[in-house]
Design an enzyme around this catalytic site. Structure first.
Site, PDB file in Angstrom:
ATOM      1  N   SER A  10     -22.789  49.413  -7.621  1.00 32.20           N
ATOM      2  CA  SER A  10     -21.400  49.120  -6.835  1.00 32.20           C
ATOM      3  C   SER A  10     -20.592  49.932  -7.892  1.00 32.20           C
ATOM      4  O   SER A  10     -20.499  49.837  -9.368  1.00 32.20           O
ATOM      5  CB  SER A  10     -20.413  48.018  -7.383  1.00 32.20           C
ATOM      6  OG  SER A  10     -19.193  48.063  -7.430  1.00 32.20           O
ATOM      7  N   HIS A  35     -22.644  51.479  -3.037  1.00 27.84           N
ATOM      8  CA  HIS A  35     -21.188  50.065  -3.182  1.00 27.84           C
ATOM      9  C   HIS A  35     -20.062  50.772  -3.031  1.00 27.84           C
ATOM     10  O   HIS A  35     -19.989  50.913  -4.100  1.00 27.84           O
ATOM     11  CB  HIS A  35     -22.104  49.543  -3.739  1.00 27.84           C
ATOM     12  CG  HIS A  35     -20.826  48.434  -2.983  1.00 27.84           C
ATOM     13  ND1 HIS A  35     -20.828  47.133  -1.435  1.00 27.84           N
ATOM     14  CD2 HIS A  35     -20.060  47.462  -3.098  1.00 27.84           C
ATOM     15  CE1 HIS A  35     -20.241  45.772  -2.191  1.00 27.84           C
ATOM     16  NE2 HIS A  35     -20.058  46.070  -2.144  1.00 27.84           N
ATOM     17  N   MET A  39     -10.186  47.920  -3.158  1.00 22.93           N
ATOM     18  CA  MET A  39      -8.859  47.393  -3.505  1.00 22.93           C
ATOM     19  C   MET A  39      -7.584  47.097  -3.114  1.00 22.93           C
ATOM     20  O   MET A  39      -7.484  48.509  -3.565  1.00 22.93           O
ATOM     21  CB  MET A  39      -9.248  46.590  -5.115  1.00 22.93           C
ATOM     22  CG  MET A  39     -10.983  46.494  -5.373  1.00 22.93           C
ATOM     23  SD  MET A  39     -10.770  44.895  -6.600  1.00 22.93           S
ATOM     24  CE  MET A  39     -12.740  45.629  -6.665  1.00 22.93           C
ATOM     25  N   MET A  70     -11.837  44.809   0.519  1.00 22.24           N
ATOM     26  CA  MET A  70     -10.999  43.945   0.243  1.00 22.24           C
ATOM     27  C   MET A  70      -9.970  44.321  -0.128  1.00 22.24           C
ATOM     28  O   MET A  70      -8.475  44.173  -1.023  1.00 22.24           O
ATOM     29  CB  MET A  70     -11.452  43.269  -1.996  1.00 22.24           C
ATOM     30  CG  MET A  70     -12.761  43.226  -2.114  1.00 22.24           C
ATOM     31  SD  MET A  70     -13.235  43.702  -3.431  1.00 22.24           S
ATOM     32  CE  MET A  70     -13.912  45.127  -3.233  1.00 22.24           C
ATOM     33  N   MET A 139     -19.596  36.548  -1.164  1.00 19.30           N
ATOM     34  CA  MET A 139     -19.575  36.822  -2.129  1.00 19.30           C
ATOM     35  C   MET A 139     -20.532  35.813  -3.191  1.00 19.30           C
ATOM     36  O   MET A 139     -19.985  34.547  -3.105  1.00 19.30           O
ATOM     37  CB  MET A 139     -18.128  36.888  -2.475  1.00 19.30           C
ATOM     38  CG  MET A 139     -17.432  38.174  -1.469  1.00 19.30           C
ATOM     39  SD  MET A 139     -18.181  39.909  -2.679  1.00 19.30           S
ATOM     40  CE  MET A 139     -17.397  39.783  -4.032  1.00 19.30           C
ATOM     41  N   GLY A 144     -12.390  41.196  -6.891  1.00 19.92           N
ATOM     42  CA  GLY A 144     -11.949  41.495  -7.639  1.00 19.92           C
ATOM     43  C   GLY A 144     -12.215  42.021  -8.534  1.00 19.92           C
ATOM     44  O   GLY A 144     -10.779  43.196  -9.023  1.00 19.92           O
ATOM     45  N   PHE A 145     -13.087  42.046  -9.741  1.00 18.93           N
ATOM     46  CA  PHE A 145     -13.219  42.540 -10.511  1.00 18.93           C
ATOM     47  C   PHE A 145     -14.711  42.722 -10.678  1.00 18.93           C
ATOM     48  O   PHE A 145     -15.580  41.933 -10.393  1.00 18.93           O
ATOM     49  CB  PHE A 145     -13.079  41.665 -12.266  1.00 18.93           C
ATOM     50  CG  PHE A 145     -11.254  41.373 -11.902  1.00 18.93           C
ATOM     51  CD1 PHE A 145     -10.848  43.018 -12.581  1.00 18.93           C
ATOM     52  CD2 PHE A 145     -10.910  40.600 -11.473  1.00 18.93           C
ATOM     53  CE1 PHE A 145      -9.196  42.593 -12.744  1.00 18.93           C
ATOM     54  CE2 PHE A 145      -9.427  40.478 -11.588  1.00 18.93           C
ATOM     55  CZ  PHE A 145      -8.238  41.757 -11.862  1.00 18.93           C
ATOM     56  N   GLY A 146     -15.303  43.497 -11.497  1.00 21.31           N
ATOM     57  CA  GLY A 146     -16.776  43.320 -11.492  1.00 21.31           C
ATOM     58  C   GLY A 146     -17.452  42.966 -13.715  1.00 21.31           C
ATOM     59  O   GLY A 146     -15.924  42.219 -13.719  1.00 21.31           O
ATOM     60  N   ASP A 177     -23.356  39.891  -3.481  1.00 21.66           N
ATOM     61  CA  ASP A 177     -22.324  40.893  -4.446  1.00 21.66           C
ATOM     62  C   ASP A 177     -21.477  39.564  -5.027  1.00 21.66           C
ATOM     63  O   ASP A 177     -20.925  39.157  -4.521  1.00 21.66           O
ATOM     64  CB  ASP A 177     -21.009  41.768  -3.575  1.00 21.66           C
ATOM     65  CG  ASP A 177     -20.231  42.257  -4.128  1.00 21.66           C
ATOM     66  OD1 ASP A 177     -20.616  42.803  -5.694  1.00 21.66           O
ATOM     67  OD2 ASP A 177     -19.153  43.069  -3.407  1.00 21.66           O
ATOM     68  N   GLY A 178     -22.399  40.178  -6.838  1.00 25.75           N
ATOM     69  CA  GLY A 178     -21.008  39.641  -7.507  1.00 25.75           C
ATOM     70  C   GLY A 178     -21.956  39.095  -8.502  1.00 25.75           C
ATOM     71  O   GLY A 178     -22.889  37.839  -8.544  1.00 25.75           O
ATOM     72  N   GLY A 199     -22.266  46.235  -9.826  1.00 25.63           N
ATOM     73  CA  GLY A 199     -22.087  46.910 -10.561  1.00 25.63           C
ATOM     74  C   GLY A 199     -22.636  47.307 -11.675  1.00 25.63           C
ATOM     75  O   GLY A 199     -23.279  48.193 -12.496  1.00 25.63           O
TER      76      GLY A 199
HETATM   77  C1  DX5 Z   1     -15.952  42.209  -7.107  1.00 24.58           C
HETATM   78  C2  DX5 Z   1     -17.266  43.436  -6.017  1.00 24.58           C
HETATM   79  C3  DX5 Z   1     -18.492  43.800  -6.689  1.00 24.58           C
HETATM   80  C4  DX5 Z   1     -19.013  44.662  -7.902  1.00 24.58           C
HETATM   81  C5  DX5 Z   1     -19.558  43.299  -9.029  1.00 24.58           C
HETATM   82  O1  DX5 Z   1     -14.745  42.063  -6.575  1.00 24.58           O
HETATM   83  O2  DX5 Z   1     -16.673  43.262  -4.751  1.00 24.58           O
HETATM   84  O3  DX5 Z   1     -18.612  44.388  -5.716  1.00 24.58           O
HETATM   85  O4  DX5 Z   1     -17.888  45.908  -8.203  1.00 24.58           O
HETATM   86  O5  DX5 Z   1     -19.398  43.512  -9.766  1.00 24.58           O
HETATM   87  P1  DX5 Z   1     -21.084  43.275 -10.852  1.00 24.58           P
HETATM   88  O6  DX5 Z   1     -21.910  43.448 -10.271  1.00 24.58           O
HETATM   89  O7  DX5 Z   1     -20.796  43.603 -13.042  1.00 24.58           O
HETATM   90  O8  DX5 Z   1     -20.427  41.622 -10.532  1.00 24.58           O
HETATM   91 ZN    ZN Z   2     -18.060  44.575  -3.627  1.00 27.03          ZN
END
Ligand code: DX5
Ligand code: ZN
Length: 222
Positions: A10, A35, A39, A70, A139, A144-146, A177-178, A199
């Protein structure tokens, strides 16, 4: 027979000022897809990028673009992201009161269709449209955040979806994802996922090739 593991770094965790270089490096390191996290500051608290950046990303990589919307009212932007080069367009079920129609709209553009489920959304929400899907994204964090922690209680949902896909003999990719990293990927893979967004685990690592290799190893031997 299970398909090969797909690793989708990502770009949310990449350095946006050096995106072309980051894309080249991750492609060389063996990534399968890119990816793209979109957002809007409404559906999720964070704001990222729009179709113009996706278009530039597409110019600088040959890898398929896995676009994760998102955003509220995603139907307003499906054509724009498809024109920008999205291979797959993922919409959150929570944003689509007319999900069947929205999937038809994605299909119409030629992109692959994907429905995304928040952690609190049950598998049953995608059951009526299983036959209209190329991909389901579960998910494993709240979007919202990595850099968030993998939510273990999502594993039964992944198992259920894998069962439904296999029972119906469908060709649907099951992505997570996540919080995916070398420690968690094995459990998601054992539950039935075959595509993995990562990510922090890739772009936060000193060596992208090593990171991707570590994820592949973790996916086959949990
Ligand atoms: C979160 C995103 C993810 C995010 C994952 O809202 O959809 O794609 O980038 O990040 P990591 O792998 O750091 O959890
Ligand atoms: Zn994602």
């Amino acid at each position: 027979m299970r398909k090969p593991t797909i690793i989708a770094p990502s770009i949310l965790a990449a350095d946006f000022c050096r995106l072309a270089d980051e894309l080249a490096q991750v492609e060389k390191a063996g990534a399968d897809w890119i990816h793209v996290d979109v957002m809007d500051g409404h559906f999720v608290p964070n704001i990222t990028i729009g179709p113009d950046v996706a278009k530039s990303v597409n110019r600088y990589t040959d890898l398929p673009l896995d676009v994760h919307l998102m955003i509220e009212q995603p139907e307003r932007y499906i054509e724009a992201f498809a024109e920008a080069g999205a291979t797959t367009v993922g919409v959150h079920v929570e944003t689509c009161p007319h999900l069947h129609r929205t999937l038809a709209q994605i299909r119409e553009t030629g992109a692959r269709t994907c429905v995304v489920l928040n952690p609190s959304s049950p598998a049953t929400l995608v059951e009526p449209v299983l036959g209209d899907l190329d991909q389901i994204l579960v998910m494993t964090v709240n979007p919202g955040f990595g850099g968030q922690k993998f939510i273990e209680s999502m594993l039964p949902k992944i198992e259920t979806l894998r069962q439904w896909i296999d029972d119906a003999g469908l060709d649907v990719t099951l992505e997570v994802d996540g919080g995916i990293g070398p420690e968690t990927i094995g459990r998601a893979a054992s539950a039935g996922a075959d595509a993995f967004v990562a990510g922090t685990a890739v772009f936060g690592a000193p060596d992208y090739a090593e990171a991707i290799e570590g994820l592949r190893r973790g996916a086959v031997s949990p």
